[in-house]
Design a protein around this motif. Structure first.
Motif, PDB file in Angstrom:
ATOM      1  N   MET A 141      -2.351 -40.880   7.879  1.00 21.35           N
ATOM      2  CA  MET A 141      -3.298 -39.874   8.379  1.00 21.35           C
ATOM      3  C   MET A 141      -4.553 -39.927   7.511  1.00 21.35           C
ATOM      4  N   TYR A 142      -5.717 -39.732   8.141  1.00 22.60           N
ATOM      5  CA  TYR A 142      -6.986 -39.787   7.402  1.00 22.60           C
ATOM      6  C   TYR A 142      -7.769 -38.497   7.592  1.00 22.60           C
ATOM      7  N   LYS A 143      -8.516 -38.151   6.565  1.00 21.66           N
ATOM      8  CA  LYS A 143      -9.520 -37.088   6.654  1.00 21.66           C
ATOM      9  C   LYS A 143     -10.845 -37.756   6.311  1.00 21.66           C
ATOM     10  N   GLY A 144     -11.614 -38.020   7.348  1.00 21.11           N
ATOM     11  CA  GLY A 144     -12.805 -38.842   7.134  1.00 21.11           C
ATOM     12  C   GLY A 144     -12.368 -40.268   6.878  1.00 21.11           C
ATOM     13  N   LYS A 145     -12.853 -40.836   5.770  1.00 20.24           N
ATOM     14  CA  LYS A 145     -12.468 -42.198   5.419  1.00 20.24           C
ATOM     15  C   LYS A 145     -11.358 -42.234   4.375  1.00 20.24           C
ATOM     16  N   ASP A 185      -5.281 -38.737   3.991  1.00 16.37           N
ATOM     17  CA  ASP A 185      -5.015 -37.293   3.896  1.00 16.37           C
ATOM     18  C   ASP A 185      -3.598 -37.061   3.360  1.00 16.37           C
ATOM     19  N   LYS A 244      -2.446 -34.662   1.437  1.00 14.38           N
ATOM     20  CA  LYS A 244      -2.005 -33.278   1.577  1.00 14.38           C
ATOM     21  C   LYS A 244      -1.493 -33.020   2.998  1.00 14.38           C
ATOM     22  N   GLY A 245      -2.227 -33.510   3.981  1.00 11.51           N
ATOM     23  CA  GLY A 245      -1.815 -33.336   5.374  1.00 11.51           C
ATOM     24  C   GLY A 245      -0.513 -34.053   5.681  1.00 11.51           C
TER      25      GLY A 245
END
Length: 494
Positions: free
Chosen positions: A109-113, A116, A118-119
């Protein structure tokens, strides 16, 4: 049955390899949201069929329909993206990574680049909680039990939009308690809409949790039926294509003189307090839960591990095997728990594996005589009915049951007086099991002594003359044949 009830359907699937037709015009369908058993002897085509569905075997003939759509995956990724995942018998996890990292391997999973983390940890925790599993998402996989690792594999599959989960011999090394946990997880998956294709040689499990069963034999589809329409004898008959005799062909053989005596045997910090006598003509069982110290005990007897207390008397003489080679020279043999890693050289041929311990019998004038190798290998292939295209075939291409027969053939050729069988029928079919039990009987008829470690109590009760029980790495009891029952063994085991 409505078409919408069918999650996948196989039409006239045929898969050929050089010299063998692994699948021969196989057609059947699997209903959505059910636990569907796939059974058959080793070599019946189960593994090949799994590989077709998983996108590993791509050069097959026929059609697969998934959710009503024609489906021909070119690779495992395509199959996963469609919603089919496999939990293999040999788990495919990165042992040095965490539970979360394994769950998201290849599917981060990514948050931006940025990844993630934590996710992913949050989602991993939610998935474990939804299955009612108490497992730390940050724990390293190499610290987990086999059952916990299987749950990580299942969660990893669920991350790929899994609609069909194929489970290949998932209970092979689980304790009864771990099996209950696995069945609870399977039940929750099915209630959430997942379909399970369940491959197992253990009939008790099939009749306990499965709703439908498909039988393969020699690459052909024999039948697909609701589980309530079959019985244990009828299922065996469909699998093997013949009436089976007694499931456990135990014969009463008069025991001879003591062959092996163990008194107060132990290895400091590993196991201790073991006493038993093995007579000529006897099958001695060693029972206990996984981790009870059974394998450690036989390794010490064979010199693979060193003893620190107690004595071993063999044929009337006190001995200490300094290493396994010395044990072999004295007349001991071992069919190990893991045939693939410890019992065979996978890249070697059938004939090379059979003859590797007894090279002195095939060497003349310092040269290996190929004619002798062929003669001995051919004799044991025939005697043990090893199904192989030829003695030059690499053993890795044989089914599990036939690989196990090759390991046994190796020790029959060496003519051991004491042969130790560690989980000899794990992961093999009912027909091959019966043949291995028959071989055990033939050995003791000749005055050999057999020690069998097994986690399957019906097998222990069905085949053994006497049984010792290990618990928390100590011997806690001994039962004679007339005393044997599952209740008595379990009372000692726990």
């Amino acid at each position: 049955m409505e078409k919408s009830d069918i999650i996948f359907q196989l039409n006239h699937i045929t898969q050929e390899f050089p010299g063998v037709k692994a699948l021969d015009d196989v057609s059947f369908s699997v209903r959505r949201g059910r636990i569907h058993a796939l059974v058959g002897e080793n070599g019946a085509g189960k593994s090949t069929l799994i590989k077709v569905l998983a996108g590993i075997n791509t050069h097959f003939q026929g059609e697969v329909f998934f959710n009503g759509q024609s489906f021909h995956p070119k690779n495992p990724n395509e199959s996963q993206q469609m919603g089919i995942s496999v939990v293999h018998q040999e788990l495919k996890l990165a042992e040095t990574l965490s539970v979360t990292e394994n769950m998201f391997l290849g599917n981060l999973m990514y948050k931006g680049k940025l990844v993630d983390w934590k996710g992913m940890r949050k989602k991993a925790r939610e998935m474990l909680q939804s299955l009612h599993v108490e497992l730390d998402e940050n724990a390293l996989v190499d610290t987990l039990s086999v059952a916990q690792k299987q749950i990580v594999e299942i969660c990893k599959a669920m991350n790929h939009n899994c609609q069909v989960l194929i489970m290949d011999e998932p209970s092979a090394v689980l304790t009864d308690r771990e099996l209950d946990i696995l069945f609870d997880v399977i039940d929750r998956l099915v209630k959430s809409g997942v379909t399970i294709l369940y491959i197992s040689h253990k009939f008790d499990e099939i009749f306990q949790i499965c709703q439908d069963v498909t039988v393969l034999r020699d690459g052909k589809h024999i039948d697909t039926l609701p589980i309530e329409a079959v019985t244990r004898p009828s299922l065996i008959n469909m699998m093997v294509g013949r009436e089976m005799g007694m499931e456990y062909p135990k014969e009463v053989i008069e025991l001879g003189e003591p062959l092996l005596q163990v008194e107060g045997l132990g290895q400091q910090g590993v196991f201790g307090g073991v006493d038993f006598t093995l007579h000529k003509g006897e099958i001695l069982g060693i029972s206990g839960l996984v981790g009870a110290g059974r394998t450690e005990l036989v390794k010490a007897i064979l010199g693979i591990e060193h003893i620190t207390e107690g004595t071993i008397t063999y044929k009337g003489e006190k001995i200490v095997n300094k290493n396994f080679k010395e044990a072999i020279q004295r007349g001991f043999g071992l069919v190990p728990e893991s045939r693939k890693e410890q019992g065979l050289v996978q890249m070697f041929s059938v004939k090379e594996n059979i003859c590797m311990v007894s090279m002195d019998k095939v060497i003349e004038g310092g040269v290996i005589r190929n004619s002798k190798v062929k003669e001995y290998a051919g004799e044991y292939v025939k005697k043990l009915r090893i199904a192989t295209p030829g003695i030059d075939t690499e053993v890795q291409y044989l089914s599990g049951g036939n690989q196990q027969k090759v390991v046994i053939a190796k020790w029959l050729m060496e003519d051991c007086d004491v042969i130790i069988l560690d989980e000899p029928t794990r992961g093999i079919d009912v027909g091959a099991k019966s043949e291995i039990y028959g071989l055990m009987t033939e050995l003791v008829k000749k005055g050999k002594g057999v020690i069998m470690i097994s986690s399957e109590m019906p097998e222990i009760i069905g085949m053994c003359d006497n049984v010792i029980i290990m618990h928390e790495r100590r011997m806690v009891g001994k039962l004679e044949r007339e005393e044997l029952s599952q209740q008595k063994i379990m009372s000692y085991c726990t």
